[in-house]
Design a protein around this motif. Structure first.
Motif, PDB file in Angstrom:
ATOM      1  N   GLU A 196     -86.349 -35.051 -74.395  1.00 14.20           N
ATOM      2  CA  GLU A 196     -85.323 -35.837 -75.094  1.00 14.20           C
ATOM      3  C   GLU A 196     -83.934 -35.234 -74.948  1.00 14.20           C
ATOM      4  N   GLN A 197     -83.866 -33.940 -74.634  1.00 15.13           N
ATOM      5  CA  GLN A 197     -82.577 -33.254 -74.514  1.00 15.13           C
ATOM      6  C   GLN A 197     -81.992 -33.346 -73.095  1.00 15.13           C
ATOM      7  N   LEU A 198     -82.768 -33.847 -72.137  1.00 16.34           N
ATOM      8  CA  LEU A 198     -82.283 -33.949 -70.761  1.00 16.34           C
ATOM      9  C   LEU A 198     -81.098 -34.892 -70.669  1.00 16.34           C
ATOM     10  N   ASP A 199     -80.161 -34.576 -69.791  1.00 19.73           N
ATOM     11  CA  ASP A 199     -79.003 -35.433 -69.563  1.00 19.73           C
ATOM     12  C   ASP A 199     -79.498 -36.806 -69.107  1.00 19.73           C
ATOM     13  N   LYS A 200     -79.165 -37.829 -69.862  1.00 19.16           N
ATOM     14  CA  LYS A 200     -79.676 -39.184 -69.602  1.00 19.16           C
ATOM     15  C   LYS A 200     -79.225 -39.716 -68.247  1.00 19.16           C
ATOM     16  N   GLU A 201     -77.980 -39.475 -67.882  1.00 21.13           N
ATOM     17  CA  GLU A 201     -77.498 -39.969 -66.588  1.00 21.13           C
ATOM     18  C   GLU A 201     -78.168 -39.252 -65.427  1.00 21.13           C
ATOM     19  N   GLN A 202     -78.295 -37.953 -65.521  1.00 19.81           N
ATOM     20  CA  GLN A 202     -78.856 -37.163 -64.428  1.00 19.81           C
ATOM     21  C   GLN A 202     -80.346 -37.452 -64.210  1.00 19.81           C
ATOM     22  N   TYR A 203     -81.055 -37.675 -65.283  1.00 18.45           N
ATOM     23  CA  TYR A 203     -82.517 -37.822 -65.176  1.00 18.45           C
ATOM     24  C   TYR A 203     -83.011 -39.246 -65.425  1.00 18.45           C
ATOM     25  N   GLU A 204     -82.096 -40.206 -65.503  1.00 19.58           N
ATOM     26  CA  GLU A 204     -82.454 -41.582 -65.821  1.00 19.58           C
ATOM     27  C   GLU A 204     -83.476 -42.155 -64.852  1.00 19.58           C
ATOM     28  N   VAL A 205     -83.245 -42.025 -63.558  1.00 22.73           N
ATOM     29  CA  VAL A 205     -84.138 -42.626 -62.562  1.00 22.73           C
ATOM     30  C   VAL A 205     -85.509 -41.959 -62.627  1.00 22.73           C
TER      31      VAL A 205
END
Length: 144
Positions: free
Chosen positions: A130-139
């Protein structure tokens, strides 16, 4: 006359530029797997999947390192099977190349998917996800 000289100058500049360009693709250094890592059979891969599955992840940085290591393992597997297929299709009379590709598909690939599923489930169960950068890990996250 001046237009022709401009065209020739432009052509020369482009030619010099493209002469410097190269299709030599440098292989990225491995940070997780040994540089000389090769896939002969499933026993070459199993310890790496097991290590990723059993690795404790306590913070976000640890999860990002785990993701990078998992990605490197997947890339090595993909590169190996792709080269087997390329070699087989380039030399269709070489039965050893065909057998190498078929061996991968029948003896190695069936072990990979269940492990990949285990690792994906681990990823989704970790609170750090849940803490991962949403843009970086979205795909990545959307594909699981």
């Amino acid at each position: 006359m001046a237009v022709n000289r401009l065209i020739e100058t432009t052509k020369t500049r482009h030619l010099k530029y493209f002469m410097k360009a190269t299709a030599d693709i440098a292989k990225l250094p491995r940070l997780y797997l040994p540089e000389n890592f090769a896939i002969g059979d499933w026993t070459d891969l199993e310890p790496w999947f097991t290590e990723l599955h059993n690795r404790e992840i306590a913070e976000l940085a640890g999860l990002e390192k785990w993701l990078a290591d998992f990605s490197e393992l997947e890339a090595a597997i993909s590169e190996d099977v792709c080269w087997r297929q390329i070699k087989m299709t380039c030399d269709t009379e070489n039965k050893d190349l065909e057998e190498s590709f078929n061996f991968f598909m029948t003896q190695i690939q069936p072990h990979i998917q269940p492990w990949a599923d285990k690792l994906n489930k681990k990823l989704m169960a970790l609170p750090q996800t849940e803490q991962l950068d949403k843009e970086q890990y979205e795909v990545l996250l959307r594909s699981i």
